[in-house]
Motif scaffolding. Sequence first.
Motif, short mmCIF file in Angstrom:
data_model
loop_
_atom_site.label_atom_id
_atom_site.label_comp_id
_atom_site.label_asym_id
_atom_site.label_seq_id
_atom_site.Cartn_x
_atom_site.Cartn_y
_atom_site.Cartn_z
N TYR A 78 0.80 -1.22 0.00
CA TYR A 78 0.00 0.00 0.00
C TYR A 78 0.84 1.28 0.00
N THR A 79 2.13 1.14 -0.34
CA THR A 79 2.94 2.32 -0.66
C THR A 79 2.69 2.76 -2.09
N ALA A 80 1.84 2.04 -2.80
CA ALA A 80 1.56 2.36 -4.21
C ALA A 80 1.21 3.83 -4.44
N PRO A 81 0.37 4.46 -3.60
CA PRO A 81 0.06 5.87 -3.83
C PRO A 81 1.28 6.78 -3.81
N VAL A 82 2.33 6.38 -3.07
CA VAL A 82 3.56 7.17 -3.05
C VAL A 82 4.19 7.19 -4.44
N TYR A 83 4.26 6.02 -5.06
CA TYR A 83 4.83 5.94 -6.41
C TYR A 83 3.95 6.69 -7.41
N VAL A 84 2.63 6.60 -7.20
CA VAL A 84 1.71 7.32 -8.10
C VAL A 84 1.96 8.83 -8.02
N LEU A 85 2.15 9.34 -6.81
CA LEU A 85 2.40 10.77 -6.65
C LEU A 85 3.65 11.21 -7.39
N VAL A 86 4.65 10.34 -7.43
CA VAL A 86 5.90 10.68 -8.11
C VAL A 86 5.78 10.49 -9.62
N LEU A 87 5.13 9.42 -10.04
CA LEU A 87 5.09 9.06 -11.46
C LEU A 87 3.98 9.75 -12.25
N PHE A 91 3.77 10.82 -16.25
CA PHE A 91 2.91 10.11 -17.20
C PHE A 91 1.89 11.05 -17.84
N TYR A 92 1.30 11.90 -17.03
CA TYR A 92 0.16 12.70 -17.50
C TYR A 92 0.40 14.20 -17.43
N LYS A 93 1.68 14.59 -17.37
CA LYS A 93 2.07 16.01 -17.43
C LYS A 93 1.34 16.85 -16.38
N GLU A 94 1.24 16.31 -15.18
CA GLU A 94 0.59 17.05 -14.11
C GLU A 94 1.64 17.64 -13.17
N LYS A 95 1.27 18.69 -12.49
CA LYS A 95 2.20 19.39 -11.62
C LYS A 95 2.44 18.61 -10.32
N PHE A 96 3.71 18.54 -9.92
CA PHE A 96 4.05 17.91 -8.64
C PHE A 96 3.94 18.97 -7.56
N ARG A 97 3.03 18.76 -6.61
CA ARG A 97 2.72 19.79 -5.62
C ARG A 97 3.48 19.58 -4.31
N ARG A 98 3.55 20.65 -3.51
CA ARG A 98 4.27 20.58 -2.24
C ARG A 98 3.67 19.53 -1.32
N ARG A 99 2.34 19.45 -1.29
CA ARG A 99 1.73 18.46 -0.39
C ARG A 99 2.03 17.04 -0.86
N PHE A 139 1.86 1.32 -11.10
CA PHE A 139 1.85 1.37 -12.56
C PHE A 139 0.51 0.89 -13.12
N TYR A 140 -0.07 -0.10 -12.46
CA TYR A 140 -1.37 -0.60 -12.89
C TYR A 140 -2.44 0.48 -12.77
N PHE A 141 -2.44 1.16 -11.64
CA PHE A 141 -3.40 2.24 -11.44
C PHE A 141 -3.22 3.34 -12.48
N LEU A 142 -1.97 3.69 -12.79
CA LEU A 142 -1.69 4.73 -13.78
C LEU A 142 -2.21 4.31 -15.16
N LEU A 143 -2.05 3.04 -15.50
CA LEU A 143 -2.54 2.56 -16.80
C LEU A 143 -4.06 2.60 -16.87
N LEU A 144 -4.73 2.37 -15.74
CA LEU A 144 -6.18 2.41 -15.74
C LEU A 144 -6.73 3.82 -15.98
N ARG A 145 -5.90 4.84 -15.77
CA ARG A 145 -6.31 6.20 -16.06
C ARG A 145 -6.29 6.50 -17.55
N HIS A 146 -5.57 5.68 -18.30
CA HIS A 146 -5.46 5.92 -19.74
C HIS A 146 -6.82 5.78 -20.40
N SER A 147 -7.08 6.66 -21.35
CA SER A 147 -8.40 6.66 -22.01
C SER A 147 -8.70 5.34 -22.69
#
Length: 278
Positions: A78-87, A91-99, A139-147
């Motif tokens: 369940y550290t997966a969200p940590v990797y999602v925040l970084v990746l 992957f989707y050109k989103e801004k990395f925020r301070r929080r 990575f699986y969660f990130l792929l599920l965001r793909h259209s």
Amino acid sequence: MLWSTGGLFIKATSLSGFELSFGRSLLAAITVAVFTRREGFGLNRVTALAATIYAALLVLFVLATKQTTAANAIFLQYTAPVYVLVLEPLFYKEKFRRRDLITVAFCIVGMSLFFVGKLRPQDVTGNLLALASGLCFAFYFLLLRHSSARNVNRASSVIYGNLLVVFIAAPAGLAAIKHLSSADAASVAYLGIVQIGVAYLLFTLAMARGVRSLDAGIIGYTEPVLNPIWVFLFIGERPSSWAIAGGLIIITAVISHMLVDSRLKSGQPGRPDLIPHE
């Protein structure tokens, strides 16, 4: 709650990780396929890649649970969200925020606590396998965001991922059938049909009935809390104090981030309402 029983039944079997994965994934694939058959079984490049990563996630989690404590395996996955925040920004050109950075920092501290104190060699290996499982989860969660992932049955990656595990684990699984005890057979059946199949179907049904992604995510975090409790109550495996502290830090950091993020983004479109699972 059904998801959280995985550690208990994995620990309860005398089967190896690959022997267990064969039967569990075979029954899980059949269960999910039967209940989602009306959506078809289409596959594209994105869902094929997602299925491959999901297969790795399944095997890594079982192997990790066999080699370290159930608490370590589930908390580190369940550290997966940590990797999602970084990746995700990559992957989707989103801004990395301070929080995001603050959350990642707290979770890294939590992860480090799993490697403090007296550890058997297999614990270190199991912890590393669990971390790898968490990375696959991300990575699986990130792929599920793909259209493209929405153009086919959203359970396709779960079905094909489990079938891929069946193919990989077939030599070990088929050989184990000869000496399979009734208790091991019951555990495998439960893990495949109920712990993955029925639990997944209940989750997607809830999402279809309008449960918010945030609420589903927070409720989902009852799994890493309950998982080691079941194992402790029925098997007596006690996680270390360091592991409990690390797990609580990770869960608190991620849930706090989700709540803050939801508050700041209220009214904006949500993310895919699908949380994959091991």
